[in-house]
Design a protein around this motif. Sequence first.
Motif, short mmCIF file in Angstrom:
data_model
loop_
_atom_site.label_atom_id
_atom_site.label_comp_id
_atom_site.label_asym_id
_atom_site.label_seq_id
_atom_site.Cartn_x
_atom_site.Cartn_y
_atom_site.Cartn_z
N UNK A 114 8.01 15.34 -25.79
CA UNK A 114 8.43 16.74 -25.78
C UNK A 114 8.79 17.25 -27.17
N UNK A 115 9.27 16.38 -28.05
CA UNK A 115 9.59 16.80 -29.42
C UNK A 115 8.32 17.21 -30.15
N UNK A 116 7.26 16.42 -30.00
CA UNK A 116 5.99 16.78 -30.64
C UNK A 116 5.44 18.08 -30.06
N UNK A 117 5.61 18.28 -28.78
CA UNK A 117 5.14 19.53 -28.17
C UNK A 117 5.93 20.71 -28.72
N UNK A 118 7.24 20.55 -28.90
CA UNK A 118 8.05 21.62 -29.49
C UNK A 118 7.56 21.96 -30.90
N UNK A 119 7.27 20.92 -31.70
CA UNK A 119 6.78 21.16 -33.06
C UNK A 119 5.43 21.86 -33.02
N UNK A 120 4.53 21.38 -32.18
CA UNK A 120 3.21 22.01 -32.08
C UNK A 120 3.32 23.46 -31.62
N UNK A 121 4.21 23.72 -30.68
CA UNK A 121 4.35 25.09 -30.20
C UNK A 121 4.88 26.00 -31.30
N UNK A 122 5.82 25.49 -32.10
CA UNK A 122 6.33 26.27 -33.23
C UNK A 122 5.20 26.57 -34.21
N UNK A 123 4.33 25.57 -34.46
CA UNK A 123 3.19 25.76 -35.35
C UNK A 123 2.13 26.67 -34.73
N UNK A 124 2.08 26.69 -33.43
CA UNK A 124 1.16 27.58 -32.72
C UNK A 124 1.54 29.03 -32.99
N UNK B 58 10.65 22.17 -43.73
CA UNK B 58 12.01 22.72 -43.71
C UNK B 58 12.14 23.82 -42.66
N UNK B 59 11.12 24.67 -42.55
CA UNK B 59 11.14 25.73 -41.54
C UNK B 59 11.19 25.15 -40.13
N UNK B 60 10.41 24.10 -39.90
CA UNK B 60 10.40 23.45 -38.58
C UNK B 60 11.78 22.90 -38.28
N UNK B 61 12.39 22.23 -39.27
CA UNK B 61 13.73 21.67 -39.10
C UNK B 61 14.73 22.74 -38.70
N UNK B 62 14.71 23.85 -39.42
CA UNK B 62 15.64 24.94 -39.14
C UNK B 62 15.39 25.56 -37.77
N UNK B 63 14.12 25.81 -37.47
CA UNK B 63 13.78 26.47 -36.21
C UNK B 63 14.13 25.61 -34.99
N UNK B 64 13.92 24.29 -35.10
CA UNK B 64 14.13 23.41 -33.96
C UNK B 64 15.45 22.64 -34.01
N UNK B 65 16.23 22.83 -35.08
CA UNK B 65 17.50 22.13 -35.20
C UNK B 65 17.34 20.62 -35.32
N UNK C 220 16.40 17.11 -38.02
CA UNK C 220 16.49 16.62 -39.39
C UNK C 220 15.09 16.51 -39.99
N UNK C 221 15.03 16.51 -41.32
CA UNK C 221 13.75 16.33 -42.00
C UNK C 221 13.14 14.99 -41.63
N UNK C 222 13.96 13.98 -41.54
CA UNK C 222 13.48 12.65 -41.18
C UNK C 222 12.82 12.66 -39.80
N UNK C 223 13.45 13.30 -38.84
CA UNK C 223 12.91 13.35 -37.48
C UNK C 223 11.59 14.12 -37.43
N UNK C 224 11.54 15.25 -38.11
CA UNK C 224 10.32 16.05 -38.12
C UNK C 224 9.20 15.29 -38.83
N UNK C 225 9.50 14.70 -39.98
CA UNK C 225 8.50 13.95 -40.73
C UNK C 225 7.93 12.80 -39.90
N UNK C 226 8.81 12.12 -39.17
CA UNK C 226 8.36 11.02 -38.30
C UNK C 226 7.37 11.53 -37.27
N UNK C 227 7.67 12.65 -36.64
CA UNK C 227 6.77 13.20 -35.62
C UNK C 227 5.46 13.66 -36.23
#
Length: 94
Positions: A25-35, A42-49, A51-58
């Motif tokens: 579901x985290x990857x889906x949230x990121x993909x939907x934000x990019x959609x 940094x924008x993804x981190x802020x929008x989804x609350x 960390x940079x580490x978590x977003x980078x991992x996904x």
Amino acid sequence: MEQHHVLDEDALFEMAELFKVFGDSTRIRILYALFQSELSVTDICEELGMSISAVSHQLRLFGNGMAVSVISTAAGKCTMSFSDALIRGVFCNF
């Protein structure tokens, strides 16, 4: 007897990678934000609350530009963009 089409190994691998993207579901949230729009990490981190580490991992798990492309801007800021037409189609149907 009717002959059935058999997927080759490359097609099977690509299909498995696609299902992996939608398996979290985290990857889906990121993909939907990019959609919705192109976003930097940094924008993804802020929008989804997140960390940079978590977003980078996904983002690493999206693999080989299948779902997300990295666009370099003149300012040296890396921007992520939604690239896979099949995944775009999935979001359009929800």
